[in-house]
Design an enzyme around this catalytic site. Structure first.
Site, PDB file in Angstrom:
ATOM      1  CG  HIS A 170      41.338  33.702  43.947  1.00  0.00           C
ATOM      2  ND1 HIS A 170      40.862  34.932  44.356  1.00  0.00           N
ATOM      3  CD2 HIS A 170      41.828  33.886  42.688  1.00  0.00           C
ATOM      4  CE1 HIS A 170      41.048  35.821  43.400  1.00  0.00           C
ATOM      5  NE2 HIS A 170      41.625  35.216  42.368  1.00  0.00           N
ATOM      6  CB  CYS A 213      41.859  34.060  39.104  1.00  0.00           C
ATOM      7  SG  CYS A 213      43.647  33.990  39.373  1.00  0.00           S
TER       8      CYS A 213
END
Length: 271
Positions: free
Chosen positions: A228, A245
């Site tokens: 992301h 992430c």
């Protein structure tokens, strides 16, 4: 008459050479005018017009190493060293831009050097003495590093090929690289998992319920771990880390990727 004149002349020369006195027409003896013959020593030359008495010779200006518009690895090192002593806060970018020029000029002025904004040999040596050798991720703090070759598992189908070694992500289709971006991973306490996964959920405006932080353009591949956009990565670079992430700092690039990636596409995280 001519003979008499010649004799007189000879006598005068002999008198001069011998240094004796001569008798004048008034009957008095007079010391001869002394004539010094050349001894081979040249008389001193007058100084050239530019060499005025008391003038000092100017030292040549130090060689300019880099200046505005230059690019490359050396510029990254210059910028990384300027960051160490808080003269530069952006980058390194590898491009000698206006911010780099201003930082160099400020550094020069603080140390009594000519404020040119160009990095000459004197400025560089002074900077070297005040800083340490930058590491690889100091040079590429904000990205820009080259990607290493893709993992063999990425060469077929549609794959997000993510290298921890070069900290890059390749979006690949049938072995062809469509897009490459620098990425950031989790810290040692929240590491990004390695292996082969697949995208199972896409969320354009996602917000983490665990950390209450925005995760735009999220493409989830393993539990709560996703690829992301990260505004923190865009602002701080590798000075920070994610919670596991895969962060992307280039919003335009991840928006383009998000539009192309489908659920079920492969995700390969490797060294």
């Amino acid at each position: 008459m001519r003979r008499t004149a010649a004799v007189c002349a000879s006598g005068a020369v002999l008198a001069v050479l011998c240094g004796c006195t001569v008798q004048g027409s008034d009957g008095e003896r007079h010391s001869p005018i002394r004539i010094e013959l050349p001894d081979g020593t040249p008389s001193p030359k007058s100084a050239p017009p530019d060499d005025k008495p008391g003038a000092t010779t100017r030292a040549p200006a130090p060689a300019v190493l880099w200046e505005r518009g230059d690019t490359g690895r050396d510029i990254r090192e210059l910028q990384a060293r300027l960051r160490q002593i808080a003269w530069l806060f952006d980058g390194p970018t590898g491009t000698y831009d206006d911010l780099t020029e201003q930082a160099v000029e400020g550094f020069q002025g603080k140390r009594g050097l000519p404020r040119t904004g160009r990095t000459d040999e004197v400025t560089w040596q002074r900077l070297l003495k005040m800083t340490r050798e930058p590491g690889k991720w100091d040079l590429y703090l904000m990205g820009g590093q080259p990607a290493d070759p893709p993992d063999a598992r990425c060469l077929t189908g549609r794959a997000l090929c993510i290298s921890k070694e070069s900290r890059t992500l390749r979006w690949m289709v049938d072995g062809r690289t469509v897009l490459t971006v620098p990425v950031r991973f989790g810290s040692e306490y929240t590491p990004t998992r390695e292996g082969v996964f697949s995208v199972y959920w896409k969320s354009r405006h996602h917000v983490s319920t665990l950390y209450d932080s925005p995760m735009p353009y999220a493409m989830f591949f393993s539990g709560g771990q996703a690829v992301h956009f990260s505004s923190d990565f865009a602002a701080r670079g590798y000075a920070g880390a994610s919670h596991g992430c895969v962060n992307v700092a280039d919003e335009r690039a991840i928006a383009e990727m998000f539009a192309q990636v489908r659920n079920g596409d492969k995700v390969v995280v490797h060294w």
